[in-house]
Design a protein around this motif. Structure first.
Motif, short mmCIF file in Angstrom:
data_model
loop_
_atom_site.label_atom_id
_atom_site.label_comp_id
_atom_site.label_asym_id
_atom_site.label_seq_id
_atom_site.Cartn_x
_atom_site.Cartn_y
_atom_site.Cartn_z
N ARG A 49 120.61 -1.83 -15.66
CA ARG A 49 120.85 -3.19 -15.20
C ARG A 49 120.87 -4.15 -16.39
N ALA A 50 121.45 -5.32 -16.16
CA ALA A 50 121.43 -6.36 -17.19
C ALA A 50 119.99 -6.80 -17.43
N MET A 51 119.72 -7.31 -18.64
CA MET A 51 118.38 -7.77 -18.96
C MET A 51 118.03 -9.01 -18.13
N PRO A 52 116.75 -9.21 -17.82
CA PRO A 52 116.33 -10.36 -17.00
C PRO A 52 116.57 -11.68 -17.72
N VAL A 53 116.88 -12.71 -16.93
CA VAL A 53 117.08 -14.06 -17.45
C VAL A 53 116.01 -14.97 -16.85
N TYR A 54 115.26 -15.67 -17.70
CA TYR A 54 114.20 -16.57 -17.24
C TYR A 54 114.65 -18.02 -17.42
N GLU A 55 114.38 -18.86 -16.44
CA GLU A 55 114.71 -20.27 -16.55
C GLU A 55 113.65 -21.12 -15.85
N VAL A 56 113.33 -22.25 -16.46
CA VAL A 56 112.40 -23.20 -15.85
C VAL A 56 113.20 -24.04 -14.85
N VAL A 57 112.86 -23.92 -13.56
CA VAL A 57 113.61 -24.63 -12.53
C VAL A 57 112.92 -25.92 -12.09
N ASP A 58 111.64 -26.07 -12.47
CA ASP A 58 110.94 -27.30 -12.15
C ASP A 58 109.74 -27.45 -13.07
N ARG A 59 109.44 -28.70 -13.40
CA ARG A 59 108.26 -29.01 -14.23
C ARG A 59 107.65 -30.28 -13.67
N SER A 60 106.36 -30.22 -13.32
CA SER A 60 105.72 -31.36 -12.67
C SER A 60 104.30 -31.54 -13.17
N GLY A 61 103.70 -32.69 -12.83
CA GLY A 61 102.32 -32.96 -13.20
C GLY A 61 102.20 -33.68 -14.52
N PRO A 62 101.01 -34.23 -14.82
CA PRO A 62 100.78 -34.94 -16.09
C PRO A 62 100.78 -33.98 -17.26
N ASP A 63 100.86 -34.52 -18.48
CA ASP A 63 100.97 -33.68 -19.67
C ASP A 63 99.82 -32.71 -19.81
N HIS A 64 98.61 -33.12 -19.42
CA HIS A 64 97.45 -32.24 -19.61
C HIS A 64 97.29 -31.22 -18.48
N ASP A 65 98.12 -31.31 -17.46
CA ASP A 65 98.03 -30.35 -16.34
C ASP A 65 99.43 -30.09 -15.79
N THR A 66 100.35 -29.74 -16.68
CA THR A 66 101.74 -29.52 -16.30
C THR A 66 101.87 -28.22 -15.52
N ARG A 67 102.70 -28.23 -14.50
CA ARG A 67 102.98 -27.05 -13.70
C ARG A 67 104.44 -26.64 -13.93
N PHE A 68 104.65 -25.39 -14.29
CA PHE A 68 105.98 -24.87 -14.55
C PHE A 68 106.40 -23.92 -13.42
N LYS A 69 107.59 -24.13 -12.90
CA LYS A 69 108.17 -23.21 -11.93
C LYS A 69 109.29 -22.45 -12.61
N VAL A 70 109.16 -21.14 -12.70
CA VAL A 70 110.11 -20.31 -13.44
C VAL A 70 110.78 -19.33 -12.48
N ARG A 71 112.09 -19.14 -12.68
CA ARG A 71 112.83 -18.13 -11.92
C ARG A 71 113.30 -17.05 -12.88
N VAL A 72 113.09 -15.79 -12.50
CA VAL A 72 113.67 -14.69 -13.25
C VAL A 72 114.72 -14.04 -12.37
N SER A 73 115.87 -13.78 -12.95
CA SER A 73 116.96 -13.18 -12.18
C SER A 73 117.61 -12.05 -12.95
N ILE A 74 118.11 -11.08 -12.21
CA ILE A 74 118.84 -9.95 -12.79
C ILE A 74 120.15 -9.82 -12.01
N HIS A 75 121.24 -9.83 -12.72
CA HIS A 75 122.56 -9.83 -12.11
C HIS A 75 122.73 -8.65 -11.15
N ASN A 76 123.19 -8.97 -9.97
CA ASN A 76 123.47 -7.99 -8.92
C ASN A 76 122.21 -7.31 -8.37
#
Length: 229
Positions: free
Chosen positions: A175-202
């Protein structure tokens, strides 16, 4: 010069951190937000001691791992990285009740700073730095071994990192190698929350949320393997 709260000094003593000079301990427990607004107009925070404590923690754990067996360098590095990670430091910080002793500004506390993985992990390392400044390496190493006892004797870092495991799964299944992307970032600088999606083609995709981009990527890879692996 600020003096340490007696209850905090007692708490540190029970953990094995003996307080002789208040200054480094007050500094280690102080977040930058504490010196703004009603709390004051200036002063030191934990960042310099965090820098030092990170190195002392790394040396202590690396020494323990070296003496514990004859694992190859790759396995040693894998376990070391997991044992000294911000996530592990934050977990231990919560176990010992560190969140009750951090000096935070009013807004940072209201925003949940005392429960932030980033802040807890950083202050845990800063306490190790303060201990090194006061009592040197050997005494500090011994406290690290007591606080990290469960993690050192357990399975932390023994399993392959989820991102590496996912890459191997892709290679093994052509399979193709996984691709990671940050789809959302929220919260103050000292408590930031990252939402990440990993996808693999097909194949598909999975998402996860954490206090750091790296932790979110790891959790997303774990979730992907649970669903598609």
């Amino acid at each position: 010069m600020s003096t340490i709260d007696p209850a905090t000094a007692e708490w540190l003593g029970k953990l094995g951190f003996k307080v002789s000079n208040d200054a480094p301990w007050v500094e280690a427990l102080t977040h930058g937000s504490f010196h703004h607004g009603a709390n004051g107009t200036g002063g030191s925070d934990y960042q310099r001691l965090e820098f030092l404590g990170d190195r002392v923690l790394g040396l202590s754990v690396a020494s323990w791992l070296y003496k514990a067996g004859n694992s190859p360098e790759g396995k040693l590095s894998q376990r070391l990285n997991a044992l000294v990670s911000g996530a592990t430091c934050a977990e231990i910080a919560r176990e010992i009740g560190l969140q009750d002793h951090i000096r935070l500004g009013k807004q940072a506390r209201e925003d949940g700073g005392a429960n932030s993985d980033n802040i807890l992990g950083d202050v845990m390392e800063a306490l190790i730095g303060a201990s090194f400044v006061e009592h040197g390496y050997e005494a500090t190493r011994d406290v690290v071994y007591r606080l990290w006892a469960t993690e050192l004797s357990g399975d932390v870092g023994k399993a392959k990192h989820p991102k590496s495991a996912l890459q191997e799964w892709c290679a093994g299944n052509r399979r193709a190698m996984p691709v990671y992307e940050v789809v959302d970032r929220s919260g103050p600088d000292h408590d930031t929350r990252f939402k990440v999606r990993v996808s693999i083609h097909n194949v598909g995709a999975a998402e996860a949320i954490a206090n750091s981009k790296g932790a979110a990527e790891r959790l997303a890879a774990e979730t992907f393997l649970e669903h598609f692996g």
